[in-house]
Design an enzyme around this catalytic site. Structure first.
Site, PDB file in Angstrom:
ATOM      1  N   LYS A 177      -0.885  -9.508   3.076  1.00  0.00           N
ATOM      2  CA  LYS A 177      -0.201  -8.977   4.258  1.00  0.00           C
ATOM      3  C   LYS A 177      -1.130  -8.003   4.943  1.00  0.00           C
ATOM      4  CE  LYS A 177       3.080  -5.653   4.115  1.00  0.00           C
ATOM      5  NZ  LYS A 177       2.432  -4.649   4.985  1.00  0.00           N
ATOM      6  N   ASP A 182      -1.016  -6.344  -0.323  1.00  0.00           N
ATOM      7  CA  ASP A 182      -1.117  -5.665   0.975  1.00  0.00           C
ATOM      8  C   ASP A 182      -2.561  -5.208   1.209  1.00  0.00           C
ATOM      9  OD1 ASP A 182       0.153  -4.751   3.215  1.00  0.00           O
ATOM     10  OD2 ASP A 182       1.120  -3.036   2.248  1.00  0.00           O
ATOM     11  N   ASP A 218       0.842  -1.206   0.000  1.00  0.00           N
ATOM     12  CA  ASP A 218       0.000   0.000   0.000  1.00  0.00           C
ATOM     13  C   ASP A 218       0.877   1.257   0.000  1.00  0.00           C
ATOM     14  OD1 ASP A 218       0.854  -0.107   2.633  1.00  0.00           O
ATOM     15  OD2 ASP A 218      -1.132   0.266   3.509  1.00  0.00           O
ATOM     16  N   GLU A 266       8.945  -3.770  10.949  1.00  0.00           N
ATOM     17  CA  GLU A 266       9.324  -2.476  10.363  1.00  0.00           C
ATOM     18  C   GLU A 266       9.685  -1.474  11.455  1.00  0.00           C
ATOM     19  OE1 GLU A 266       6.615  -0.863   7.450  1.00  0.00           O
ATOM     20  OE2 GLU A 266       7.703   1.045   7.355  1.00  0.00           O
TER      21      GLU A 266
HETATM   22  O1  KIV Z   1       3.482  -1.124   1.740  1.00  0.00           O
HETATM   23  C1  KIV Z   1       4.656  -1.511   1.801  1.00  0.00           C
HETATM   24  O2  KIV Z   1       5.463  -1.254   0.899  1.00  0.00           O
HETATM   25  C2  KIV Z   1       5.063  -2.270   2.951  1.00  0.00           C
HETATM   26  C3  KIV Z   1       6.489  -2.696   3.045  1.00  0.00           C
HETATM   27  C4  KIV Z   1       7.372  -1.551   3.242  1.00  0.00           C
HETATM   28  C5  KIV Z   1       6.699  -3.747   4.053  1.00  0.00           C
HETATM   29  O3  KIV Z   1       4.263  -2.568   3.782  1.00  0.00           O
END
Ligand code: KIV
Length: 287
Positions: A121, A92, A53, A190
């Site tokens: 995720k 995501d 995202d 993170e």
């Molecule tokens: O959205 C994203 O790019 C992420 C990564 C940085 C883990 O969640």
């Protein structure tokens, strides 16, 4: 251990990821948002492509990830999935796509799977466990995400390193246990201190993928545009740039613009010739 170029390798699967983790092979995850970035990531042989995202910040001009919707994510996931990457493809879950109800979460995540993602995720710890369990029950593999979770930018008061206070560090360790118990196959760590990430990695059996979490995670992830220096300005501390894309591509584009203005582009190499038979007809034609 060398990676195989994408032309000669089989599609990465969750069992393959598990085998690599068991063998202590570090996992490489990179974000991608469209066909060009996915083709490059896959050609470089990364293990996992995440349609993050972060598309909101790096491609769509938002200040943070909160405005990103399912429709936007689907649009970008489709572009990536059409390239049929050999890397494991993860999508995501954006803000509000897994907060309202289990049913809504399942519908959104299931849609990602039907569009070609192999897993999803989602950000957060204990509060998100019912959603994680329901997804795993519905055969949807879930990667967790703890620490600096960008969708919590308002309660966190900014994109700040998390887990520096004793209670917060312990909360992250406990959340990691809960996510593993709920069935996550991996988790992103993170923006947390390296020694905390190391302890999480020691105390869970699933792979941890770090970003701004030091070298002791089971793997690393970075944002595509950050690795290649594609955006102007300075990078956060945890980024290492492997190219100066913005600077170098600007030089290339400036040369092209100069060539257009001077008449140097295009020349015969970039032009189509009229066949002999049509040339005289075209020359003799008058309006
Ligand atoms: O959205 C994203 O790019 C992420 C990564 C940085 C883990 O969640």
């Amino acid at each position: 251990m060398s990676h195989q170029p994408s032309e000669s390798r089989a599609r990465v699967t969750l069992p393959q990821l598990h085998t690599w983790h068991q063998a202590d092979r570090k996992l490489v995850m990179l974000t991608a948002y469209d066909s060009a970035t996915a083709l490059l990531a896959d050609a470089a042989g990364v293990d996992i492509i995440l349609v993050g995202d972060s598309v909101g910040n790096v491609c769509l001009g938002f200040e943070n990830t909160l405005p990103v919707t399912m429709a936007m994510m689907n649009h970008h996931l489709d572009a990536v999935a059409r390239t049929r990457p050999t890397a494991l493809l993860i999508a995501d879950m954006p803000y509000l796509s897994f907060h309202l109800s289990v049913e809504d979460t399942l519908r959104n995540a299931g849609g990602f799977i039907q569009r070609g993602a192999q897993a999803v995720k989602l950000e957060g710890g204990a509060k998100r466990l019912p959603m994680v369990r329901a997804l795993v029950d519905a055969e949807i593999p879930v990667m967790g995400h703890l620490g600096l979770t960008p969708q919590s930018v308002n309660p966190m008061g900014g994109h700040k390193v998390q887990g520096r206070l004793k209670a917060d560090a312990v909360q992250i360790l406990e959340d990691a246990q809960r996510l593993e118990e709920a069935g996550c196959f991996s988790m992103v760590l993170e923006g947390i201190p390296a020694d905390l990430a190391a302890r999480v990695t020691e105390t869970v059996s699933i792979p941890t993928i770090g970003i701004g979490a030091g070298p002791h995670c089971s793997g690393q992830v970075l944002v595509f545009h950050d690795v290649l220096g594609l955006l102007p300005g300075t990078s956060p501390k945890f980024v290492r740039r492997y190219a100066e894309g913005f600077r170098d591509l600007r030089v290339a584009l400036t040369s092209w613009a100069e060539d257009v203005r001077s008449g140097g582009f295009p020349d015969t190499r970039e032009s189509y010739a009229l066949p002999e038979g049509a040339r005289s007809a075209v020359a003799q034609w008058h309006p």
